[in-house]
Design a protein around this motif. Structure first.
Motif, PDB file in Angstrom:
ATOM      1  N   ALA A 363     -15.004 -11.123  -2.061  1.00 21.44           N
ATOM      2  CA  ALA A 363     -13.666 -10.760  -1.588  1.00 21.44           C
ATOM      3  C   ALA A 363     -13.657  -9.310  -1.112  1.00 21.44           C
ATOM      4  N   LYS A 364     -12.982  -9.060  -0.007  1.00 16.03           N
ATOM      5  CA  LYS A 364     -12.896  -7.713   0.549  1.00 16.03           C
ATOM      6  C   LYS A 364     -11.791  -6.913  -0.139  1.00 16.03           C
ATOM      7  N   GLU A 365     -10.640  -7.529  -0.333  1.00 12.99           N
ATOM      8  CA  GLU A 365      -9.510  -6.898  -1.016  1.00 12.99           C
ATOM      9  C   GLU A 365      -8.811  -7.955  -1.883  1.00 12.99           C
ATOM     10  N   VAL A 366      -8.228  -7.502  -2.999  1.00 14.25           N
ATOM     11  CA  VAL A 366      -7.468  -8.399  -3.866  1.00 14.25           C
ATOM     12  C   VAL A 366      -6.126  -7.733  -4.183  1.00 14.25           C
ATOM     13  N   HIS A 367      -5.065  -8.294  -3.636  1.00 14.92           N
ATOM     14  CA  HIS A 367      -3.720  -7.789  -3.856  1.00 14.92           C
ATOM     15  C   HIS A 367      -2.981  -8.765  -4.777  1.00 14.92           C
ATOM     16  N   MET A 368      -2.284  -8.243  -5.777  1.00 15.52           N
ATOM     17  CA  MET A 368      -1.565  -9.091  -6.725  1.00 15.52           C
ATOM     18  C   MET A 368      -0.069  -8.858  -6.604  1.00 15.52           C
ATOM     19  N   ARG A 369       0.686  -9.965  -6.480  1.00 10.06           N
ATOM     20  CA  ARG A 369       2.143  -9.896  -6.399  1.00 10.06           C
ATOM     21  C   ARG A 369       2.729 -10.742  -7.524  1.00 10.06           C
ATOM     22  N   ILE A 370       3.544 -10.096  -8.353  1.00  9.06           N
ATOM     23  CA  ILE A 370       4.048 -10.713  -9.578  1.00  9.06           C
ATOM     24  C   ILE A 370       5.522 -11.080  -9.404  1.00  9.06           C
ATOM     25  N   LEU A 425       1.890   1.613 -12.534  1.00  2.47           N
ATOM     26  CA  LEU A 425       1.196   0.659 -11.660  1.00  2.47           C
ATOM     27  C   LEU A 425      -0.211   1.142 -11.330  1.00  2.47           C
ATOM     28  N   GLY A 426      -0.370   2.440 -11.131  1.00  2.00           N
ATOM     29  CA  GLY A 426      -1.690   2.986 -10.832  1.00  2.00           C
ATOM     30  C   GLY A 426      -2.679   2.708 -11.952  1.00  2.00           C
ATOM     31  N   ARG A 427      -2.242   2.866 -13.195  1.00  2.00           N
ATOM     32  CA  ARG A 427      -3.109   2.576 -14.341  1.00  2.00           C
ATOM     33  C   ARG A 427      -3.464   1.085 -14.403  1.00  2.00           C
ATOM     34  N   ILE A 437      -1.011  -3.771  -6.588  1.00  2.00           N
ATOM     35  CA  ILE A 437      -0.166  -4.682  -7.354  1.00  2.00           C
ATOM     36  C   ILE A 437       1.289  -4.327  -7.077  1.00  2.00           C
ATOM     37  N   ARG A 438       2.126  -5.331  -7.005  1.00  2.00           N
ATOM     38  CA  ARG A 438       3.562  -5.103  -6.851  1.00  2.00           C
ATOM     39  C   ARG A 438       4.305  -6.137  -7.683  1.00  2.00           C
ATOM     40  N   TYR A 439       5.270  -5.652  -8.431  1.00  2.00           N
ATOM     41  CA  TYR A 439       6.111  -6.527  -9.243  1.00  2.00           C
ATOM     42  C   TYR A 439       7.443  -6.773  -8.537  1.00  2.00           C
ATOM     43  N   GLN A 440       8.070  -7.878  -8.905  1.00  2.00           N
ATOM     44  CA  GLN A 440       9.397  -8.183  -8.383  1.00  2.00           C
ATOM     45  C   GLN A 440      10.407  -7.162  -8.895  1.00  2.00           C
ATOM     46  N   LYS A 441      11.330  -6.765  -8.033  1.00  2.00           N
ATOM     47  CA  LYS A 441      12.452  -5.965  -8.498  1.00  2.00           C
ATOM     48  C   LYS A 441      13.400  -6.855  -9.298  1.00  2.00           C
TER      49      LYS A 441
END
Length: 467
Positions: A363-370, A425-427, A437-441
């Motif tokens: 995988a080149k990049e792995v983005h996580m959306r919660i 989020l950085g940690r 990573i991004r969480y739902q508001k």
């Protein structure tokens, strides 16, 4: 969390009871139980489910459950149903929830010379406590109200008597109960998904603190619902089966809404969207539909010999089993920027393992959306995330690394867009080896569900909620 099912029929109800309870197996991991009643006696069966399916354990017992009324339970905690001999008559009870003031109520019982049987691995069985509270009054209706009034946390219940089934939702409605109807029978369940293939149609959503008496002829309201409600938001995000609806709102549709809300905020470029099987799939479909990115499956879940990731007693073995269940597809992963959706991140251990596998496969990049905000407050009201210490929560561990102490104000960390939230989020990104990573508001999750915030429990994200 747990879930229960009951049936009152003009004919034998053992098969409906068996299959209806089986349809709630996703809600619990430890024990299952069934009880029925006919004109002469009560019948009961309880089995451990930690290493087998409900179906395989209870199928031999079906024919022994005589009668036209019964209740069943999938439990994450104690052995149920409890059968009680009392001045009200003989009855069986099952419960779902978490009694936060269990010790206080037990001490009150001891002061009245009431004792408890050893039926919960050396601990006081919360369902037995509920039965005692019911027996303190002069009728089942008064006794159930007594339990609802005294219990802090949450406790929904079914009480099986020889004249009907009492269904009572916890005082603030944190756990749901729905009534179904078909010809010559009524059913009651934690989830409406248990009804479809048994021929039941949703007839009534029981309200907070409401008590209903169900018989083969129909149902009647014993106590009207209260005005306040704090239903658990996580039901729509994760716990609930996609077919189920709570308060008339379908779970799968809410997950599509959650994914779409995440997509509207997206700033990263990705080649495709994927969902962590199975709980992230609905959210990922909603994201893909909104963003017009293709939906693909870089992981495929293998379940024939790995039915439950919680089977082993050792946490390390459980993590290994969880990894073994997901098979990567190298041809889809290699060289791609992948955007994953999932329902939540609790500890993050399995997510870290999954991310490592993706990189190993190119995988080149792995983005996580919660699909929900970051979990930073342990649940006070249900048996969710209670087995972990506070620092086992991925968000709280990151906060501790920043602050150097557990005793800190979490308000800014819970606020999406704040400096402290970004630092947290950085940690998490560094520990889980993610590209982003991004969480739902929280406001977007509330909008996706479609109920006012004051009708939802959002404690694990913002610390709100009350007993």
């Amino acid at each position: 969390m747990g879930g229960f099912f009951g049936c009152a029929s003009k004919k034998a109800c053992n098969k409906e009871l068996f299959y209806g309870t089986d349809y709630l197996s996703h809600l619990g991991t430890k024990r299952g139980g069934l009880a029925s009643v006919d004109k002469t006696d009560f019948y009961r069966s309880i089995h451990n489910l930690e290493n087998a399916y409900f179906r395989s354990k209870f199928e031999p017992d079906i024919d022994n459950l005589a009668g036209n009324m019964g209740i069943g339970i999938i439990s994450d905690t104690d052995s149920q149903p409890i059968i009680i001999h009392s001045h009200l008559g003989k009855f069986a009870v099952v419960t779902v929830g978490k009694i936060s003031n269990l010790d206080e109520l037990a001490q009150e019982a001891f002061s009245q010379n009431i004792h408890f049987a050893e039926t919960s691995q050396g601990e006081i069985n919360p369902t037995e406590l509920v039965a005692i509270l019911i027996g303190q009054k002069g009728s089942f209706a008064e006794g159930i109200l007594n339990a609802q009034t005294k219990i802090k946390g949450s406790c929904s219940m079914l009480v099986l008597t020889d004249s009907g089934i009492y269904a009572a939702r916890d005082r603030l409605g944190r756990t749901p109960i729905v009534i179904g109807k078909r010809e010559n029978a009524y059913a009651v369940s934690s989830e409406s998904s248990a009804f479809s293939n048994l021929g039941f149609e949703v007839e009534h959503y029981i309200g907070p603190n409401e008590i209903i008496l169900i018989t083969p002829e129909g149902f009647e309201q014993v106590q009207p619902p209260g005005e306040a409600m704090q239903i658990c938001s996580f039901l729509w995000v994760y716990y609930g089966y996609p077919v189920s609806s709570y308060e008339g709102i379908n779970t799968e549709q809410v997950r599509y809404n959650c994914g779409a809300a995440l997509a509207k905020r997206e700033t990263e470029k990705a080649d495709f969207v994927a969902g962590i099987p199975d709980s992230g799939i609905g959210h990922a479909i909603g994201f893909a539909n909104e963003s017009h990115l293709p939906y693909m499956r870089p992981y495929v879940k293998y379940t024939p010999t790995w039915p439950r990731s919680f089977m082993p007693q050792n946490q390390g073995m459980r993590d290994l089993v969880a990894r073994m269940k997901l098979l990567p597809v190298k041809e889809i992963i290699q060289g791609k920027r992948i955007l994953f959706c999932d329902d939540s991140v609790v500890r993050g251990t399995q997510l870290k393992d999954n991310t490592q596998i993706l990189y190993e496969y190119g995988a080149k990049e792995v983005h996580m959306r919660i699909a929900c905000p970051c979990l930073i407050y342990p649940c006070e009201f249900l048996n969710f995330s209670t087995s972990q210490s506070t620092l086992d929560l991925a968000g709280r561990k990151a906060i501790y690394e920043i602050e150097g102490t557990e005793d800190t104000d979490l308000t800014d960390y819970a606020m999406d867009g704040s400096e402290k939230h970004s630092a947290m989020l950085g940690r998490i990104i560094d520990r889980l080896m993610l590209t982003s990573i991004r969480y739902q508001k929280l406001e977007h999750l509330i909008e996706a569900i479609g109920l006012p915030k004051n009708r939802l429990c959002t404690h694990c994200w913002d610390g709100s909620g009350y007993f």
